[in-house]
Design a protein around this motif. Structure first.
Motif, PDB file in Angstrom:
ATOM      1  N   VAL A  30       0.824  -1.215   0.000  1.00  0.00           N
ATOM      2  CA  VAL A  30       0.000   0.000   0.000  1.00  0.00           C
ATOM      3  C   VAL A  30       0.853   1.259   0.000  1.00  0.00           C
ATOM      4  CG1 VAL A  30      -1.633   1.352   1.364  1.00  0.00           C
ATOM      5  CG2 VAL A  30      -2.018  -1.093   1.032  1.00  0.00           C
ATOM      6  N   GLU A  31       1.924   1.259   0.781  1.00  0.00           N
ATOM      7  CA  GLU A  31       2.750   2.458   0.914  1.00  0.00           C
ATOM      8  C   GLU A  31       3.733   2.662  -0.229  1.00  0.00           C
ATOM      9  OE1 GLU A  31       2.150   4.714   3.220  1.00  0.00           O
ATOM     10  OE2 GLU A  31       0.537   3.412   3.955  1.00  0.00           O
ATOM     11  N   GLU A  32       3.934   1.643  -1.055  1.00  0.00           N
ATOM     12  CA  GLU A  32       4.956   1.755  -2.094  1.00  0.00           C
ATOM     13  C   GLU A  32       4.397   1.612  -3.510  1.00  0.00           C
ATOM     14  OE1 GLU A  32       7.409  -2.005  -2.451  1.00  0.00           O
ATOM     15  OE2 GLU A  32       6.817  -2.164  -0.348  1.00  0.00           O
ATOM     16  N   GLY A  33       3.094   1.625  -3.635  1.00  0.00           N
ATOM     17  CA  GLY A  33       2.480   1.418  -4.942  1.00  0.00           C
ATOM     18  C   GLY A  33       2.897   2.430  -5.991  1.00  0.00           C
ATOM     19  N   ASN A  34       3.139   3.680  -5.566  1.00  0.00           N
ATOM     20  CA  ASN A  34       3.492   4.725  -6.535  1.00  0.00           C
ATOM     21  C   ASN A  34       4.932   4.617  -7.034  1.00  0.00           C
ATOM     22  OD1 ASN A  34       4.848   5.519  -4.260  1.00  0.00           O
ATOM     23  ND2 ASN A  34       3.921   7.547  -4.116  1.00  0.00           N
ATOM     24  N   GLN A  35       5.683   3.637  -6.533  1.00  0.00           N
ATOM     25  CA  GLN A  35       7.059   3.446  -7.000  1.00  0.00           C
ATOM     26  C   GLN A  35       7.138   2.562  -8.248  1.00  0.00           C
ATOM     27  OE1 GLN A  35       9.574   2.131  -3.739  1.00  0.00           O
ATOM     28  NE2 GLN A  35       8.392   3.323  -2.272  1.00  0.00           N
ATOM     29  N   TYR A  36       5.970   2.054  -8.665  1.00  0.00           N
ATOM     30  CA  TYR A  36       5.912   1.153  -9.809  1.00  0.00           C
ATOM     31  C   TYR A  36       5.006   1.731 -10.895  1.00  0.00           C
ATOM     32  CZ  TYR A  36       7.636  -2.313  -6.423  1.00  0.00           C
ATOM     33  OH  TYR A  36       8.363  -2.972  -5.475  1.00  0.00           O
ATOM     34  N   SER A  96      -3.671  -3.907  -7.162  1.00  0.00           N
ATOM     35  CA  SER A  96      -3.372  -3.012  -8.279  1.00  0.00           C
ATOM     36  C   SER A  96      -3.079  -1.610  -7.773  1.00  0.00           C
ATOM     37  CB  SER A  96      -4.549  -2.960  -9.259  1.00  0.00           C
ATOM     38  OG  SER A  96      -4.247  -2.118 -10.358  1.00  0.00           O
ATOM     39  N   ASN A  97      -2.147  -0.931  -8.441  1.00  0.00           N
ATOM     40  CA  ASN A  97      -1.821   0.460  -8.093  1.00  0.00           C
ATOM     41  C   ASN A  97      -2.448   1.438  -9.089  1.00  0.00           C
ATOM     42  OD1 ASN A  97      -0.229  -0.143 -10.307  1.00  0.00           O
ATOM     43  ND2 ASN A  97       1.606   0.889  -9.536  1.00  0.00           N
ATOM     44  N   ARG A  98      -3.489   1.004  -9.767  1.00  0.00           N
ATOM     45  CA  ARG A  98      -4.222   1.872 -10.669  1.00  0.00           C
ATOM     46  C   ARG A  98      -5.709   1.807 -10.357  1.00  0.00           C
ATOM     47  NH1 ARG A  98       0.110   3.531 -11.027  1.00  0.00           N
ATOM     48  NH2 ARG A  98       1.357   3.998 -12.879  1.00  0.00           N
ATOM     49  N   LYS A 155      -4.284   5.663 -11.401  1.00  0.00           N
ATOM     50  CA  LYS A 155      -3.197   6.483 -10.883  1.00  0.00           C
ATOM     51  C   LYS A 155      -3.757   7.544  -9.947  1.00  0.00           C
ATOM     52  CE  LYS A 155       0.065   7.290 -13.820  1.00  0.00           C
ATOM     53  NZ  LYS A 155       0.857   7.841 -14.946  1.00  0.00           N
ATOM     54  N   GLY A 156      -3.061   7.765  -8.837  1.00  0.00           N
ATOM     55  CA  GLY A 156      -3.481   8.781  -7.880  1.00  0.00           C
ATOM     56  C   GLY A 156      -4.408   8.267  -6.803  1.00  0.00           C
ATOM     57  N   GLU A 157      -4.928   7.051  -6.974  1.00  0.00           N
ATOM     58  CA  GLU A 157      -5.797   6.455  -5.961  1.00  0.00           C
ATOM     59  C   GLU A 157      -5.009   5.445  -5.126  1.00  0.00           C
ATOM     60  OE1 GLU A 157      -9.447   4.913  -7.453  1.00  0.00           O
ATOM     61  OE2 GLU A 157      -9.894   6.699  -8.670  1.00  0.00           O
ATOM     62  N   PRO A 158      -5.490   5.140  -3.912  1.00  0.00           N
ATOM     63  CA  PRO A 158      -4.788   4.165  -3.072  1.00  0.00           C
ATOM     64  C   PRO A 158      -4.699   2.803  -3.753  1.00  0.00           C
ATOM     65  CG  PRO A 158      -6.451   5.362  -1.803  1.00  0.00           C
ATOM     66  CD  PRO A 158      -6.673   5.726  -3.234  1.00  0.00           C
ATOM     67  N   VAL A 159      -3.672   2.042  -3.397  1.00  0.00           N
ATOM     68  CA  VAL A 159      -3.541   0.679  -3.908  1.00  0.00           C
ATOM     69  C   VAL A 159      -4.794  -0.112  -3.536  1.00  0.00           C
ATOM     70  CG1 VAL A 159      -2.281  -1.494  -3.621  1.00  0.00           C
ATOM     71  CG2 VAL A 159      -1.030   0.646  -3.880  1.00  0.00           C
ATOM     72  N   GLY A 214       2.037   0.988 -13.724  1.00  0.00           N
ATOM     73  CA  GLY A 214       0.778   0.302 -13.465  1.00  0.00           C
ATOM     74  C   GLY A 214       0.878  -1.211 -13.515  1.00  0.00           C
ATOM     75  N   PHE A 215       0.326  -1.877 -12.496  1.00  0.00           N
ATOM     76  CA  PHE A 215       0.366  -3.340 -12.459  1.00  0.00           C
ATOM     77  C   PHE A 215      -0.917  -3.925 -11.882  1.00  0.00           C
ATOM     78  CE2 PHE A 215       2.152  -2.231  -8.241  1.00  0.00           C
ATOM     79  CZ  PHE A 215       1.394  -3.040  -7.412  1.00  0.00           C
ATOM     80  N   ASN A 216      -1.181  -5.154 -12.283  1.00  0.00           N
ATOM     81  CA  ASN A 216      -2.153  -6.041 -11.637  1.00  0.00           C
ATOM     82  C   ASN A 216      -1.365  -7.233 -11.127  1.00  0.00           C
ATOM     83  OD1 ASN A 216      -4.950  -4.998 -12.273  1.00  0.00           O
ATOM     84  ND2 ASN A 216      -4.103  -5.090 -14.339  1.00  0.00           N
ATOM     85  N   LEU A 217      -1.479  -7.521  -9.859  1.00  0.00           N
ATOM     86  CA  LEU A 217      -0.738  -8.621  -9.248  1.00  0.00           C
ATOM     87  C   LEU A 217      -1.717  -9.573  -8.575  1.00  0.00           C
ATOM     88  CD1 LEU A 217       2.012  -9.885  -8.247  1.00  0.00           C
ATOM     89  CD2 LEU A 217       1.775  -8.394  -6.232  1.00  0.00           C
ATOM     90  N   ILE A 218      -1.581 -10.848  -8.879  1.00  0.00           N
ATOM     91  CA  ILE A 218      -2.347 -11.886  -8.189  1.00  0.00           C
ATOM     92  C   ILE A 218      -1.386 -12.671  -7.310  1.00  0.00           C
ATOM     93  CG2 ILE A 218      -3.693 -14.004  -8.427  1.00  0.00           C
ATOM     94  CD1 ILE A 218      -5.318 -11.738  -9.415  1.00  0.00           C
ATOM     95  N   VAL A 219      -1.707 -12.772  -6.027  1.00  0.00           N
ATOM     96  CA  VAL A 219      -0.914 -13.582  -5.101  1.00  0.00           C
ATOM     97  C   VAL A 219      -1.850 -14.587  -4.435  1.00  0.00           C
ATOM     98  CG1 VAL A 219       0.957 -11.956  -4.677  1.00  0.00           C
ATOM     99  CG2 VAL A 219      -1.145 -11.721  -3.379  1.00  0.00           C
ATOM    100  N   ALA A 220      -1.408 -15.830  -4.355  1.00  0.00           N
ATOM    101  CA  ALA A 220      -2.278 -16.881  -3.824  1.00  0.00           C
ATOM    102  C   ALA A 220      -1.500 -17.872  -2.988  1.00  0.00           C
ATOM    103  CB  ALA A 220      -2.979 -17.612  -4.970  1.00  0.00           C
ATOM    104  N   ASP A 221      -2.179 -18.411  -1.999  1.00  0.00           N
ATOM    105  CA  ASP A 221      -1.645 -19.502  -1.189  1.00  0.00           C
ATOM    106  C   ASP A 221      -2.636 -20.653  -1.299  1.00  0.00           C
ATOM    107  OD1 ASP A 221       0.105 -20.760   0.809  1.00  0.00           O
ATOM    108  OD2 ASP A 221      -1.651 -20.596   2.101  1.00  0.00           O
ATOM    109  N   LEU A 222      -2.226 -21.722  -1.976  1.00  0.00           N
ATOM    110  CA  LEU A 222      -3.132 -22.829  -2.245  1.00  0.00           C
ATOM    111  C   LEU A 222      -3.497 -23.600  -0.989  1.00  0.00           C
ATOM    112  CD1 LEU A 222      -1.307 -23.782  -5.495  1.00  0.00           C
ATOM    113  CD2 LEU A 222      -3.716 -23.193  -5.399  1.00  0.00           C
TER     114      LEU A 222
END
Length: 265
Positions: free
Chosen positions: A102-108, A127-129, A131-135, A110-118
């Motif tokens: 959340v705090e570092e989203g503007n360092q990248y 997602s950090n888009r 632009k200008g809105e919170p992650v 635009g991305f969509n990231l999926i993270v999962a634990d099976l």
């Protein structure tokens, strides 16, 4: 640009099944899918920035990402491919890892990231888009989902086309084994372009039209750009995991499959 379709916790045999096309310049140095030096992470490797677009671990964690299509990008931004590796190397749950971003989203860019634990049956989209809105952090519910170059399940023409065709294939095979190599050939090498009236109007119309097919292939002043690999990652309830990849090795299409077992499942 990339596109993926995946089935999450909605099939009696496969808790997770993913098809993903990676689009990139053909001359960008890339390693095909393999075990990384640590011996715990399986995925391809971008040899320029050092990260990856899709990888999984022996502990049952999976992560993959797509770029967000936008007109202006930051050349000094951090590599988005590092996010996948960071999650797989961490001990954090998908939600805890997402909150860390959340705090570092503007360092990248635009991305969509999926993270999962099976093992814990938890999947999160980050997602950090816009632009200008919170992650944004969103738990992914059981079902079939498509991720292209806008947010999760955005109704872009190629995303809708891929989702529809994927559902037809899954229904055809019912509750039994799904021949993923056959699905890759039928679904992920689709060169049909979208109707120009349905393009998102973010970049130039010609570029968007070139990117509007599921399988992308276009000549540019910087070299050939487009789909240079397709991955099919399947995980069965027994823990049996298969990572099939079709990829460009030089100018030749090659394929291989790597199998392993997730003990926690």
């Amino acid at each position: 640009m990339c596109i993926s379709v995946f089935m999450w916790q909605s099939h009696p045999l496969y808790p997770f099944l993913l098809l993903l096309n990676r689009d990139e310049y053909h001359n960008r140095p890339t390693k095909p899918v393999g075990w990384w030096e640590c011996g715990e992470i399986l995925g391809g490797k971008d040899e320029v920035a050092g990260g990856t677009w899709l990888a999984c671990s022996k502990q049952g964690k999976v992560a993959f990402l797509t770029n967000v299509l936008e007109l202006h990008t930051l050349p000094e931004a951090k590599s988005r491919g590092d996010l996948v590796i960071r999650f797989l190397e961490s001990n954090k749950s998908p939600k805890a890892f997402a909150e860390e971003l959340v705090e570092e989203g503007n360092q990248y860019n635009g991305f969509n990231l999926i993270v999962a634990d099976l093992a814990s049956k938890c999947m999160v989209h980050v997602s950090n888009r816009p632009k200008g809105e919170p992650v944004s952090i969103q738990e992914v519910l059981p079902g079939i989902h498509v991720l292209s170059n806008a947010t999760l399940n955005s109704p872009w023409p190629k995303a809708e086309r891929l989702e529809q065709n994927f559902k037809l294939q899954v229904d055809q095979y019912g509750e039994g084994e799904i021949p993923v190599e056959e699905m890759v050939e039928k679904l992920m090498r689709d060169r049909v372009k979208a109707d120009e009236s349905k393009l998102p109007n973010i970049c130039s119309p010609d570029w968007e039209l070139d990117l509007s097919s599921i399988f992308v292939e276009v000549d540019t002043p910087l070299g050939k750009y487009g789909t240079r690999s397709t991955a099919a990652l399947t995980v069965k309830g027994s823990g049996e995991t298969s990572f099939y990849e079709v990829y460009l090795g030089g100018d030749v299409w090659k394929q291989h499959t790597l199998n392993y077992h997730i003990q926690k499942l």
